[in-house]
Design an enzyme around this catalytic site. Sequence first.
Site, PDB file in Angstrom:
ATOM      1  N   SER A 132       0.329  10.268   1.507  1.00  0.00           N
ATOM      2  CA  SER A 132       0.376   8.817   1.618  1.00  0.00           C
ATOM      3  C   SER A 132      -0.469   8.176   0.526  1.00  0.00           C
ATOM      4  CB  SER A 132      -0.157   8.386   2.992  1.00  0.00           C
ATOM      5  OG  SER A 132      -0.421   6.998   3.035  1.00  0.00           O
ATOM      6  N   TYR A 157      -6.323   7.975   9.425  1.00  0.00           N
ATOM      7  CA  TYR A 157      -4.982   8.362   8.967  1.00  0.00           C
ATOM      8  C   TYR A 157      -5.050   8.871   7.529  1.00  0.00           C
ATOM      9  CZ  TYR A 157      -0.200   7.870   7.260  1.00  0.00           C
ATOM     10  OH  TYR A 157       1.015   8.108   6.670  1.00  0.00           O
TER      11      TYR A 157
END
Length: 340
Positions: A132, A157
């Site tokens: 990501s 995350y």
Amino acid sequence: MSRCVVVSGAAGFIGAALVQRLLAQGDRVIGIDNLNDYYDPSLKRARLAQIEAASLKASWTFYPIALEDGAGIEELFKAEKPQVVVNLAAQAGVRYSLENPAAYIQANLVGFGHILEGCRHHGVQHLVYASSSSVYGGNRNLPFHEQQPVNHPVSLYAATKKANELMAHTYSHLYGLPATGLRFFTVYGPWGRPDMAPMLFAKAILAGEPIKVFNYGKMQRDFTYIDDIVEGLLRCCDKPATANLGFDPLNPDPATAAVPHRLFNIGNSQPIELMHFIELLEKSLGREAVKDFQPMQPGDVMATAADTSALEAWVNFRPSTPIAEGVECFSQWYRSFYEV
């Protein structure tokens, strides 16, 4: 001969789109998804129904299991013997990680460990996995490129995604597993995730309800259209990671290694301000948004922008869908799917 490709997160936004492209080109696809309720499972089931309608039954098999189920993942690898694995399953979302960190540890760390073990023990030829843009964290040096350090995540995350990169590199080093990590930049388009801005904004705009505009709209995102993401994924699947024969341990390149592990950004390389995205959405939906301006949220970053020159050099592809075109396609799908 067709390949056997395992796609985890097959009922997800990116996963379902990738599965349909793989099936269309003749691969045998094994889908994994636990269909959890992080967002409305009916959308996930609708994506699966679309796959079923378009697929040859002999080429598509779905396993409703979680990555955290180590025994189930082992049985799947043993039974299906995939050549390629694409790991897209994860507990997604930055803000939710502030509320439920345990979900991220189990799905993104423990679950990814089970995928790596399956690849190790069953002769998988290539693992492609989702990282990501969030790994760049507090970095303000735009555009982001893979040689930059990613040592300052601002959400759990993001930390789990960096951990995935390190775990995959270790398996490449210890077991020779070719692995390619792709750092996605703000994916949007038809069949998108309901927890992300395009879907949240469209729903509120059409209902005449306020949309939350964080950091008072002073944010930039490198919005990347779903079809571009899938094309990049497909090309990377077809080109297993290789060792960088010129790797210098005295001056190490963070994006490559002396083992078969590589990292690439995949983004549109044309970041836009959040307010411009809202304007495009308003135009395509034919409604003006009621804007509720709010401060920056914990875990968010000011701006993202991708340098994708490494990906272009590797697979001769860079995302290019204009934002206005992508927003229009998304809006048309949204109105049709939700009948609004």
